[in-house]
Every structure is written in structure tokens, then in C-alpha cells.
Design an enzyme around this catalytic site. Structure first.
Site, PDB file in Angstrom:
ATOM      1  N   HIS A  48       2.023  95.422 -65.439  1.00 10.06           N
ATOM      2  CA  HIS A  48       1.286  95.739 -66.668  1.00 10.06           C
ATOM      3  C   HIS A  48       2.133  95.534 -67.915  1.00 10.06           C
ATOM      4  O   HIS A  48       3.175  96.170 -68.088  1.00 10.06           O
ATOM      5  CB  HIS A  48       0.773  97.182 -66.641  1.00 10.06           C
ATOM      6  CG  HIS A  48      -0.004  97.539 -67.882  1.00 10.06           C
ATOM      7  ND1 HIS A  48      -1.371  97.456 -67.954  1.00 10.06           N
ATOM      8  CD2 HIS A  48       0.419  97.920 -69.115  1.00 10.06           C
ATOM      9  CE1 HIS A  48      -1.763  97.786 -69.176  1.00 10.06           C
ATOM     10  NE2 HIS A  48      -0.697  98.085 -69.898  1.00 10.06           N
ATOM     11  N   HIS A 101      -3.384  88.855 -70.746  1.00 13.22           N
ATOM     12  CA  HIS A 101      -4.182  87.891 -69.990  1.00 13.22           C
ATOM     13  C   HIS A 101      -4.305  86.595 -70.756  1.00 13.22           C
ATOM     14  O   HIS A 101      -4.317  86.570 -71.982  1.00 13.22           O
ATOM     15  CB  HIS A 101      -5.570  88.451 -69.650  1.00 13.22           C
ATOM     16  CG  HIS A 101      -6.345  88.955 -70.834  1.00 13.22           C
ATOM     17  ND1 HIS A 101      -6.112  90.193 -71.385  1.00 13.22           N
ATOM     18  CD2 HIS A 101      -7.325  88.397 -71.563  1.00 13.22           C
ATOM     19  CE1 HIS A 101      -6.934  90.367 -72.405  1.00 13.22           C
ATOM     20  NE2 HIS A 101      -7.680  89.291 -72.554  1.00 13.22           N
TER      21      HIS A 101
HETATM   22  P1  5GP Z   1     -10.040  89.748 -74.545  1.00 12.86           P
HETATM   23  O1  5GP Z   1     -11.231  89.861 -75.479  1.00 12.86           O
HETATM   24  O2  5GP Z   1      -9.289  91.049 -74.430  1.00 12.86           O
HETATM   25  O3  5GP Z   1      -9.175  88.571 -74.812  1.00 12.86           O
HETATM   26  O4  5GP Z   1     -10.689  89.391 -73.148  1.00 12.86           O
HETATM   27  C1  5GP Z   1     -11.072  90.321 -72.200  1.00 12.86           C
HETATM   28  C2  5GP Z   1     -11.954  89.567 -71.232  1.00 12.86           C
HETATM   29  O5  5GP Z   1     -12.083  90.339 -70.061  1.00 12.86           O
HETATM   30  C3  5GP Z   1     -13.374  89.297 -71.756  1.00 12.86           C
HETATM   31  O6  5GP Z   1     -13.614  87.899 -71.757  1.00 12.86           O
HETATM   32  C4  5GP Z   1     -14.268  90.048 -70.756  1.00 12.86           C
HETATM   33  O7  5GP Z   1     -15.468  89.354 -70.465  1.00 12.86           O
HETATM   34  C5  5GP Z   1     -13.373  90.192 -69.549  1.00 12.86           C
HETATM   35  N1  5GP Z   1     -13.629  91.373 -68.752  1.00 12.86           N
HETATM   36  C6  5GP Z   1     -13.694  92.655 -69.194  1.00 12.86           C
HETATM   37  N2  5GP Z   1     -13.914  93.505 -68.183  1.00 12.86           N
HETATM   38  C7  5GP Z   1     -13.987  92.736 -67.063  1.00 12.86           C
HETATM   39  C8  5GP Z   1     -14.186  93.044 -65.677  1.00 12.86           C
HETATM   40  O8  5GP Z   1     -14.362  94.195 -65.261  1.00 12.86           O
HETATM   41  N3  5GP Z   1     -14.196  92.003 -64.809  1.00 12.86           N
HETATM   42  C9  5GP Z   1     -14.015  90.715 -65.221  1.00 12.86           C
HETATM   43  N4  5GP Z   1     -14.039  89.768 -64.280  1.00 12.86           N
HETATM   44  N5  5GP Z   1     -13.802  90.389 -66.506  1.00 12.86           N
HETATM   45  C10 5GP Z   1     -13.792  91.385 -67.411  1.00 12.86           C
HETATM   46 ZN    ZN Z   2      -2.849  96.941 -66.632  1.00  7.49          ZN
END
Ligand code: 5GP
Ligand code: ZN
Length: 115
Positions: A48, A101
Site C-alpha cells: 500500500h 494505481h
Molecule cells: P482514480 O479516480 O482514483 O484514478 O481511479 C479509481 C478507479 O477505481 C476508478 O476508475 C473506479 O472505476 C475504479 N474502482 C473503484 N472501486 C472499484 C472496485 O471496487 N473494483 C474495481 N474493479 N474498480 C474500482
Molecule cells: Zn491499499
């Protein structure tokens, strides 16, 4: 603590199900639940770290492992025509999950707009 609250830590542990695309000792990759392109994969370190601002000389080995994995995944997913790798960091970038990520976006010609 933060890791017990973190949804991506729960995905790595299997507590939350995910559609796995790739896994090795350091890296896990799975399909985004809300895809923004025909291929939308999230690549995360098993350890993490909140986001890019927390990368330092003590933990940056994970970044080379992540990008080696991205190269393998891009070939597996037949993304030779092109794809984009994105990491959102903090509020102005719209980061919603605070476990580092990298989005792999591909499967079609992407918008030329980067910001
Ligand atoms: P960020 O906006 O933080 O760059 O991206 C987070 C991403 O995680 C988003 O595209 C969202 O759709 C994805 N995401 C959030 N929760 C989950 C989950 O429980 N499972 C999966 N597979 N994707 C998730
Ligand atoms: Zn984490």
C-alpha cells in the site's frame, strides 16, 4: 488502520472480488469496474502506497515492477496500436482511491485531450 479501509488492499487480499488480468509477487492488475475505454485495466502495487507523491527511494522498486507488468499486459491485451497509462494524484486530478494505481486505457483511438 488505512490498509483495512482501503478497497484496493481488499481487492488484493480477495476480500472484494475483482476480474484479475495479471498477478505476480509485487503487482496485481484487474479490470476497472467502470470502464472508460474498451480496455480499462488498473495496475497496482501489492504494498500500500497512497499515490505518486509517496514514491521514494525506499519503495520505488515497485514502479519498475509495475511498468514491466504493464508491458506484459499490453501485449496480452493486443494493445500494439496504442494505449495510455494514467495515474491520478490528489484532488485536482480527481483521485478517488488512495492506493497507487495506473490506469491502462486502450482498445480504441483515444482522445487527444490529456488535461
Ligand atoms: P482514480 O479516480 O482514483 O484514478 O481511479 C479509481 C478507479 O477505481 C476508478 O476508475 C473506479 O472505476 C475504479 N474502482 C473503484 N472501486 C472499484 C472496485 O471496487 N473494483 C474495481 N474493479 N474498480 C474500482
Ligand atoms: Zn491499499
Amino acid at each position: 488502520d488505512i490498509m483495512q479501509e482501503c478497497i484496493f488492499c481488499k481487492i488484493i487480499s480477495g476480500e472484494i472480488p475483482s476480474s484479475k488480468v495479471y498477478e505476480d509477487e509485487y503487482v496485481y492488475a484487474f479490470n476497472d469496474i467502470n470502464p472508460m475505454a474498451p480496455v480499462h485495466i488498473l495496475v497496482i502495487p501489492k504494498k500500500h502506497v497512497a499515490n505518486v507523491m509517496d514514491i521514494n527511494s525506499e519503495n520505488s522498486d515497485m514502479i519498475s515492477h509495475i511498468f514491466e507488468a504493464i508491458s506484459v499486459i499490453a501485449k496480452q491485451q493486443k494493445l500494439q496500436k496504442g494505449f495510455r497509462v494514467v495515474s491520478n494524484c490528489n484532488e485536482y486530478a480527481g483521485q478517488t482511491v488512495f492506493h497507487l494505481h495506473f490506469h491502462i486505457l486502450g482498445g480504441r483511438r483515444l482522445s487527444m485531450e490529456m488535461a
